[in-house]
Enzyme design. Structure first.
Site, PDB file in Angstrom:
ATOM      1  N   ASP A   1       0.500  -0.078  13.181  1.00 57.30           N
ATOM      2  CA  ASP A   1       1.310   1.008  14.106  1.00 57.30           C
ATOM      3  C   ASP A   1       1.021   0.231  15.366  1.00 57.30           C
ATOM      4  O   ASP A   1       1.819   1.142  16.113  1.00 57.30           O
ATOM      5  CB  ASP A   1       0.026   1.826  13.719  1.00 57.30           C
ATOM      6  CG  ASP A   1      -1.464   1.681  14.644  1.00 57.30           C
ATOM      7  OD1 ASP A   1      -1.545   1.743  15.108  1.00 57.30           O
ATOM      8  OD2 ASP A   1      -2.059   1.568  13.610  1.00 57.30           O
TER       9      ASP A   1
ATOM     10  N   ASP B   1      -0.189 -12.973   5.897  1.00 53.48           N
ATOM     11  CA  ASP B   1      -1.771 -12.615   5.423  1.00 53.48           C
ATOM     12  C   ASP B   1      -2.551 -13.583   6.696  1.00 53.48           C
ATOM     13  O   ASP B   1      -2.152 -14.322   7.331  1.00 53.48           O
ATOM     14  CB  ASP B   1      -1.606 -13.424   4.868  1.00 53.48           C
ATOM     15  CG  ASP B   1      -2.900 -13.261   3.869  1.00 53.48           C
ATOM     16  OD1 ASP B   1      -3.998 -12.742   4.870  1.00 53.48           O
ATOM     17  OD2 ASP B   1      -3.997 -13.980   2.961  1.00 53.48           O
ATOM     18  N   GLY B   2      -3.200 -12.114   7.463  1.00 53.90           N
ATOM     19  CA  GLY B   2      -3.864 -13.220   8.301  1.00 53.90           C
ATOM     20  C   GLY B   2      -5.134 -13.708   8.530  1.00 53.90           C
ATOM     21  O   GLY B   2      -5.133 -14.743   9.131  1.00 53.90           O
TER      22      GLY B   2
ATOM     23  N   GLU C   1       0.551  -8.802  11.146  1.00 52.17           N
ATOM     24  CA  GLU C   1       0.728  -7.919   9.806  1.00 52.17           C
ATOM     25  C   GLU C   1       1.192  -8.159   8.717  1.00 52.17           C
ATOM     26  O   GLU C   1       1.892  -9.129   8.943  1.00 52.17           O
ATOM     27  CB  GLU C   1       1.323  -6.635  11.542  1.00 52.17           C
ATOM     28  CG  GLU C   1       1.561  -5.851   9.777  1.00 52.17           C
ATOM     29  CD  GLU C   1       0.048  -5.011   9.704  1.00 52.17           C
ATOM     30  OE1 GLU C   1      -0.687  -4.814  10.072  1.00 52.17           O
ATOM     31  OE2 GLU C   1       0.380  -4.556   8.240  1.00 52.17           O
TER      32      GLU C   1
ATOM     33  N   ASP D   1      -7.904  -5.680  13.808  1.00 53.02           N
ATOM     34  CA  ASP D   1      -7.185  -3.866  13.434  1.00 53.02           C
ATOM     35  C   ASP D   1      -6.971  -3.750  12.347  1.00 53.02           C
ATOM     36  O   ASP D   1      -6.374  -3.484  11.851  1.00 53.02           O
ATOM     37  CB  ASP D   1      -6.178  -4.044  14.522  1.00 53.02           C
ATOM     38  CG  ASP D   1      -6.164  -2.631  14.906  1.00 53.02           C
ATOM     39  OD1 ASP D   1      -6.499  -1.652  13.935  1.00 53.02           O
ATOM     40  OD2 ASP D   1      -4.896  -2.274  15.380  1.00 53.02           O
TER      41      ASP D   1
ATOM     42  N   THR E   1      -7.975  -2.311   8.645  1.00 53.07           N
ATOM     43  CA  THR E   1      -8.614  -1.455   7.374  1.00 53.07           C
ATOM     44  C   THR E   1      -9.838  -1.524   7.045  1.00 53.07           C
ATOM     45  O   THR E   1     -10.439  -2.512   7.785  1.00 53.07           O
ATOM     46  CB  THR E   1      -7.273  -0.876   6.233  1.00 53.07           C
ATOM     47  OG1 THR E   1      -7.826  -2.148   5.701  1.00 53.07           O
ATOM     48  CG2 THR E   1      -5.849  -0.871   6.773  1.00 53.07           C
TER      49      THR E   1
ATOM     50  N   GLN F   1       0.844  -1.489   0.357  1.00 48.14           N
ATOM     51  CA  GLN F   1       0.087  -0.033  -0.512  1.00 48.14           C
ATOM     52  C   GLN F   1       0.909   1.521   0.053  1.00 48.14           C
ATOM     53  O   GLN F   1       1.745   1.200   0.225  1.00 48.14           O
ATOM     54  CB  GLN F   1      -0.785   0.243   1.183  1.00 48.14           C
ATOM     55  CG  GLN F   1      -0.651  -0.496   2.661  1.00 48.14           C
ATOM     56  CD  GLN F   1      -1.519  -1.438   3.201  1.00 48.14           C
ATOM     57  OE1 GLN F   1      -2.863  -1.222   3.737  1.00 48.14           O
ATOM     58  NE2 GLN F   1      -0.578  -1.606   3.921  1.00 48.14           N
TER      59      GLN F   1
HETATM   60  N1  AG3 Z   1      -8.565   0.348  10.867  1.00 52.24           N
HETATM   61  C1  AG3 Z   1      -9.082   1.680  11.321  1.00 52.24           C
HETATM   62  C2  AG3 Z   1      -9.639   2.210  10.300  1.00 52.24           C
HETATM   63  C3  AG3 Z   1     -11.081   3.100  10.037  1.00 52.24           C
HETATM   64  C4  AG3 Z   1     -11.105   3.953   8.885  1.00 52.24           C
HETATM   65  N2  AG3 Z   1     -13.026   3.334   8.913  1.00 52.24           N
HETATM   66  C5  AG3 Z   1     -13.537   5.185   8.421  1.00 52.24           C
HETATM   67  N3  AG3 Z   1     -12.481   5.833   8.555  1.00 52.24           N
HETATM   68  N4  AG3 Z   1     -14.136   4.371   8.009  1.00 52.24           N
HETATM   69  C6  AG3 Z   1      -7.313   1.789  12.139  1.00 52.24           C
HETATM   70  C7  AG3 Z   1      -6.070   1.200  12.529  1.00 52.24           C
HETATM   71  C8  AG3 Z   1      -5.446   1.361  13.922  1.00 52.24           C
HETATM   72  N5  AG3 Z   1      -4.467   0.885  14.503  1.00 52.24           N
END
Ligand code: AG3
Length: 291
Positions: free
Chosen positions: A95, A147-148, A115, A165, A167, A40
């Site tokens: 992160d 890969d999860g 991750e 956790d 995306t 990404q």
């Molecule tokens: N992951 C979730 C991000 C979601 C963003 N989506 C949204 N704005 N609708 C965050 C990872 C943090 N460790």
């Protein structure tokens, strides 16, 4: 530069591209890092209000100022409801912010972070200290670059709490919202274990929550969701999925949560046992979404 736009003056603006028909812009004081990993596009910039802001593929993942809401609610809620979690799995979360919260529980003996993108972890260790702290150096932390989906399908380990956790379901995160993935999660959940998921902002992304709940229902005795308001996840409150085979875990009384919270001696900025209980009280539009 994906996500960046000149605001017409000297300042540049980052425009989040997550939603059709709605855009939020953040003034960029300084770009701290920008790169393209195998998986990404990653950018870290500084904003006057939110501090360091991390975006992947044009979508804000976490910020220095408001990360506590999301990370505390996805970590402490299942761990304190469970009451005896020793082994925790985090899928995603490169992160390190989630791992940092989980490691605050001295009763947790091992946290496995799976991750897919080693680039995010390397980057976070260097530039996101304020979010991950020393979590990556903790002897209880087990970092797996994989890969999860493959991990949960293959591991022999059993976890007391599993935190997805991820995306949003675009790109590498997509598989983490499928029935196949949730089935595999159930496989590696210890008896009485809890699975929690991030399900976006239901006002903006109702389908994301609806699909997850629909996929989880046939698999677990207790499926539901709870919410918290994260300022940079625009459009109202965010929803977290909850799945467990033991109905008593979600029903843990407030008194018990207060005792566990006190015993854990956690310092939090959002989570309290009262917020924990209240987070499961759903606004009607969300109740309807998951009915
Ligand atoms: N992951 C979730 C991000 C979601 C963003 N989506 C949204 N704005 N609708 C965050 C990872 C943090 N460790």
């Amino acid at each position: 530069m994906p996500g960046f736009q000149s605001g017409g003056s000297a300042a540049d603006w980052f425009e989040e591209t997550l939603h059709k028909g709605f855009r939020a812009r953040y003034r960029v004081e300084e770009i701290l890092h920008e790169s393209e990993s195998n998986h990404q596009h990653l950018v870290l910039f500084r904003n006057e209000i939110f501090g360091h802001v991390l975006a992947l593929n044009g979508v804000i993942q976490t910020t220095e100022r408001d990360e506590f809401v999301y990370h505390e609610m996805l970590a402490h809620t299942p761990i304190l409801a469970h009451g005896a979690a020793r082994d925790v799995l985090i899928v995603g979360g490169g992160d390190g912010g989630m791992m940092e919260e989980v490691l605050k529980h001295k009763s947790v003996e091992r946290v496995t972070l799976v991750e897919i993108d080693a680039g995010v972890i390397e980057f976070s260790k260097q530039h996101l200290k304020s979010i991950c702290g020393d979590a990556f150096d903790d002897p209880r932390a087990d970092i797996v670059i994989a890969d999860g989906m493959a991990y949960v399908a293959e591991t022999d380990r059993r976890h007391d709490v599993m935190i997805i956790d991820s995306t949003d379901p675009i790109g590498p995160g997509e598989v983490l919202f499928t029935e196949k993935f949730y089935k595999a999660c159930k496989r590696c959940l210890a008896p009485g274990g809890v699975l929690v998921t991030q399900n976006g902002v239901p006002f903006m992304q109702g389908d994301e929550l609806r699909h997850t709940i629909r996929a989880l229902r046939p698999l677990f005795a207790d499926v539901g969701c709870y919410t918290a308001t994260v300022p940079t996840y625009m459009g109202g409150c965010m929803a977290f999925g909850w799945a467990c085979d033991d109905l008593n875990v979600r029903a843990t009384p407030l008194d018990a949560l207060r005792e566990r919270f006190a015993a854990a001696a956690l310092e939090t900025d959002y989570y309290t046992p009262e917020v924990h209980v209240g987070a499961f009280a759903l606004p009607r539009y969300i109740e309807r979404l998951i009915a």
